[in-house]
Design a protein around this motif. Structure first.
Motif, PDB file in Angstrom:
ATOM      1  N   THR A  54      23.779  21.881  53.400  1.00 47.92           N
ATOM      2  CA  THR A  54      23.176  23.352  54.191  1.00 47.92           C
ATOM      3  C   THR A  54      24.040  24.508  53.583  1.00 47.92           C
ATOM      4  OG1 THR A  54      23.476  21.556  56.492  1.00 47.92           O
ATOM      5  CG2 THR A  54      23.342  24.157  56.607  1.00 47.92           C
ATOM      6  N   MET A  55      25.005  24.158  52.718  1.00 46.64           N
ATOM      7  CA  MET A  55      25.423  25.587  52.001  1.00 46.64           C
ATOM      8  C   MET A  55      24.862  26.417  51.528  1.00 46.64           C
ATOM      9  SD  MET A  55      28.251  26.912  52.511  1.00 46.64           S
ATOM     10  CE  MET A  55      29.490  25.835  52.309  1.00 46.64           C
ATOM     11  N   PRO A  56      23.891  25.770  50.552  1.00 45.16           N
ATOM     12  CA  PRO A  56      22.736  26.564  49.791  1.00 45.16           C
ATOM     13  C   PRO A  56      21.667  27.009  50.628  1.00 45.16           C
ATOM     14  CG  PRO A  56      22.867  25.050  49.538  1.00 45.16           C
ATOM     15  CD  PRO A  56      23.299  24.297  50.057  1.00 45.16           C
TER      16      PRO A  56
ATOM     17  N   GLU B 213      24.958  40.021  46.449  1.00 44.94           N
ATOM     18  CA  GLU B 213      24.263  38.106  45.691  1.00 44.94           C
ATOM     19  C   GLU B 213      25.710  37.187  46.722  1.00 44.94           C
ATOM     20  OE1 GLU B 213      23.162  38.121  40.853  1.00 44.94           O
ATOM     21  OE2 GLU B 213      25.173  39.406  41.512  1.00 44.94           O
ATOM     22  N   GLN B 214      26.325  37.806  47.205  1.00 47.11           N
ATOM     23  CA  GLN B 214      27.571  37.284  47.862  1.00 47.11           C
ATOM     24  C   GLN B 214      27.242  36.163  48.286  1.00 47.11           C
ATOM     25  OE1 GLN B 214      30.898  37.990  47.564  1.00 47.11           O
ATOM     26  NE2 GLN B 214      30.271  39.255  46.347  1.00 47.11           N
ATOM     27  N   ALA B 215      25.971  35.747  49.181  1.00 49.46           N
ATOM     28  CA  ALA B 215      25.885  34.959  50.057  1.00 49.46           C
ATOM     29  C   ALA B 215      25.904  33.140  48.653  1.00 49.46           C
ATOM     30  CB  ALA B 215      24.277  34.665  50.730  1.00 49.46           C
TER      31      ALA B 215
ATOM     32  N   LYS C  30      21.052  31.430  51.771  1.00 49.74           N
ATOM     33  CA  LYS C  30      19.707  32.012  51.854  1.00 49.74           C
ATOM     34  C   LYS C  30      19.490  33.110  52.980  1.00 49.74           C
ATOM     35  CE  LYS C  30      17.576  30.924  47.666  1.00 49.74           C
ATOM     36  NZ  LYS C  30      17.143  31.826  46.727  1.00 49.74           N
ATOM     37  N   LEU C  31      19.806  32.187  53.946  1.00 43.68           N
ATOM     38  CA  LEU C  31      19.558  32.422  55.408  1.00 43.68           C
ATOM     39  C   LEU C  31      19.939  33.831  55.754  1.00 43.68           C
ATOM     40  CD1 LEU C  31      18.889  29.503  58.010  1.00 43.68           C
ATOM     41  CD2 LEU C  31      17.675  30.336  56.515  1.00 43.68           C
ATOM     42  N   SER C  32      21.403  33.972  55.056  1.00 42.32           N
ATOM     43  CA  SER C  32      22.489  35.169  54.737  1.00 42.32           C
ATOM     44  C   SER C  32      22.243  36.380  54.914  1.00 42.32           C
ATOM     45  CB  SER C  32      23.832  34.576  54.708  1.00 42.32           C
ATOM     46  OG  SER C  32      24.338  33.590  55.252  1.00 42.32           O
ATOM     47  N   GLN C  33      21.259  35.628  53.930  1.00 46.08           N
ATOM     48  CA  GLN C  33      20.678  36.964  52.786  1.00 46.08           C
ATOM     49  C   GLN C  33      19.385  37.950  54.169  1.00 46.08           C
ATOM     50  OE1 GLN C  33      19.166  35.592  49.363  1.00 46.08           O
ATOM     51  NE2 GLN C  33      21.198  35.435  48.418  1.00 46.08           N
ATOM     52  N   LYS C  34      19.066  37.343  54.875  1.00 51.15           N
ATOM     53  CA  LYS C  34      17.964  37.404  55.733  1.00 51.15           C
ATOM     54  C   LYS C  34      18.064  38.141  58.109  1.00 51.15           C
ATOM     55  CE  LYS C  34      14.188  35.342  52.794  1.00 51.15           C
ATOM     56  NZ  LYS C  34      13.047  34.167  52.811  1.00 51.15           N
ATOM     57  N   ILE C  35      19.375  37.173  57.882  1.00 49.47           N
ATOM     58  CA  ILE C  35      19.064  36.917  59.329  1.00 49.47           C
ATOM     59  C   ILE C  35      20.889  37.446  59.335  1.00 49.47           C
ATOM     60  CG2 ILE C  35      19.334  35.406  61.183  1.00 49.47           C
ATOM     61  CD1 ILE C  35      17.848  33.659  59.827  1.00 49.47           C
TER      62      ILE C  35
END
Length: 531
Positions: free
Chosen positions: A333-335, A148-150, A339-344
């Motif tokens: 852009t932050m949220p 959940e850090q992202a 989301k992208l940080s959890q996948k990329i």
């Protein structure tokens, strides 16, 4: 289900249970983010009010500059100490103390009867605010599970990224409408709210504060070293750098103080700042990259208001509105970045953000005397997007791999390098701006002579136009030369701003190889051993 999966499931459940659950973790996130937003906004909110302060308090330009410098110096001194202070006094107690100190100092700033009291209050405000910034991020890493850090860091990042742009906007409106003292009074209700939220929601420590011995020598050396370095950076351009004995003394104090501090901290068993945490490769590389991010976050942003006010003749409020779309783009852009940080892979996002900033800097190199809000809108908006794509994944890639007990120390280093990166960037870019403006003026002046038919034709054209308005021939000629000199100064200034934006773009491009030393930033894994 395989035997490995059966073992992994209870292990993951045990790790998840070590973190705060349910709605409380988001209440904690909003609480610490509010504290961080207050601190970051106050790094830039005073910039647009300095002229009003100077006139109201009867100060010189160099004297009023200490309203900014005092806050920045206090900030960089306390940030690396925040981990030790949190351990010594207790995380919750120290964070609440910082909020109270920041709010009380803001009140004193607002009521300051003279410049001396205002500078003293700003130093107190910086000491409280620096603790808020570093501890806020550390608390989030200790509160949220890795998966959940992202999103948690996204909440924190909104304030850190948008704050430098919101500060001048808010400061301009408050100064124009109510007076400069209200840029400090505005902190009081939000500071009180943050204190109440912290008392209610920050969890009580599970262990007693550490009653370790106080490393007074290390603290003193750190304060001397960072104070000397930050003072040199803040005052260097104004005092013509190393032609000033004061700046030379500050440079020596900074270098000697920090060298002795490093020597001391590596030899003592109970250091005030745990330098050994830099053995983690992700923290070392991420902190270095954080300095580059600070250059883009603070250094590049400082040039835009100067251009808007000196070349476009914008008011403080108009300048704030110019920066607002970029700040809003960061918030939006932050949220998405979370989301992208959890996948990329974090390195891909950081690289993409860096290239977007390079593109926005290239766009800004095309400014000219006819440039207006429309031409600046998209480069500044994309700069906001690019900064977010760098900041959030970089935080995860830098601090995510650290063991939980090392996050607080690591967060102090990471935030310190960003602050120092901004200070170094502003100092370098300010000096470069002045030098390049002098260079471009000299080059342009060479082309204005009696031997240049284009120059003489331009002077004759201006003289004729002024003569037609009633001026005699000699007066018209002198006025024409003054007009041409003003045009040269304006063009030289524009060319120097183009150079500034070009340098920032080159620095971001040159920093991309640092990505090779970062981790992927993927969450949900056991922290690796030190490298």
């Amino acid at each position: 289900m395989t035997q490995t999966a059966e073992k992994a499931q209870p292990q993951a459940s045990a790790e998840a249970s070590a973190y705060v659950q349910g709605w409380l973790k988001w209440a904690i996130a909003l609480t610490v983010a509010l504290g961080a937003i207050l601190e970051v906004i106050d790094t830039s909110i005073v910039n647009v009010a300095l002229n009003d302060m100077q006139g109201n308090l009867g100060a010189t330009l160099s004297e009023i500059g200490w309203v900014v410098s005092g806050y920045a110096i206090a900030n960089v001194i306390v940030i690396p100490l925040s981990a030790w202070l949190g351990d010594y006094f207790g995380r919750k107690r120290y964070f609440i103390f910082c909020l109270i100190a920041f709010t009380a100092a803001s009140t004193l700033c607002g009521f300051a009867p003279n410049l001396g009291v205002l500078i003293f209050a700003r130093i107190l405000q910086g000491l409280g605010g620096g603790g808020l910034l570093a501890k806020a991020q550390a608390i989030l890493f200790e509160t949220f599970a890795p998966a959940e850090q992202a999103m948690a860091q996204g909440v924190f990042g909104i304030g850190v990224i948008a704050g430098p742009a919101i500060g001048p906007t808010l400061g301009g409106f408050l100064t124009d409408a109510l007076g400069w003292r209200w840029i400090f009074f505005i902190n009081i209700p939000f500071g009180i709210l943050a204190v109440v939220l912290a008392v209610l929601f920050l969890p009580r420590p599970t262990a007693s504060p550490k009653s370790t011995a106080v490393d007074w020598l290390g603290i003193g050396l750190l304060a001397l070293g960072l104070a000397g370095l930050q003072t040199m950076l803040e005052e260097g351009q104004q005092d013509d750098w190393f032609t000033s004995n004061f700046i030379v003394a500050m440079a020596i104090l900074g270098c000697v103080g920090l060298a002795l501090f490093i020597w001391r901290e590596l030899r003592t068993a109970q250091p005030a700042v745990d330098l050994r945490v830099l053995r983690f490769r992700s923290l070392a590389a991420g902190s270095l990259y954080s300095a580059v991010l600070g250059l883009g976050l603070y250094g590049a942003l400082f040039a835009v208001p100067i251009f808007a006010q000196s070349i476009l003749h914008y008011t403080a409020a108009q300048t704030g509105l110019l920066l607002l779309p970029g700040a809003l783009a960061s918030v939006v852009t932050m949220p998405i970045a979370g989301k992208l940080s959890q996948k990329i892979d974090a390195r891909l996002l950081i690289g993409a953000g860096g290239l977007i900033i390079v593109g926005s800097m290239v766009a800004l190199t095309h400014i000219n005397p006819d440039t207006g809000t429309d031409e600046l809108f998209w480069p500044l908006l994309w700069r906001g997007v690019g900064t977010v794509l760098m900041f959030l994944p970089l935080s995860l890639a830098t601090l995510g791999p650290l063991p939980k007990e090392k996050v607080s120390s690591g967060s102090g280093f990471y935030n310190l390098t960003r602050q120092l990166g901004g200070s170094v960037g502003i100092a370098i870019l300010t000096t470069l701006l002045a030098q390049r403006e002098a260079f471009h003026r000299a080059v342009l002046i060479e082309n204005i002579s009696a031997y240049n038919p284009l120059a003489t034709a331009r002077i004759d054209q201006l003289s004729g136009a002024l003569g037609a308005q009633g001026s005699d021939l000699a007066t018209a000629h002198d006025q024409a030369l003054k007009l041409l000199d003003n045009l040269v100064n304006t063009q030289a200034a524009i060319l120097s701003f183009e150079d500034i934006f070009r340098v920032v773009g080159i620095v971001f491009l040159a920093s991309l190889p640092l990505l090779l030393f970062l981790g992927s930033g993927r969450t949900g894994r056991t922290p690796p051993a030190a490298h």
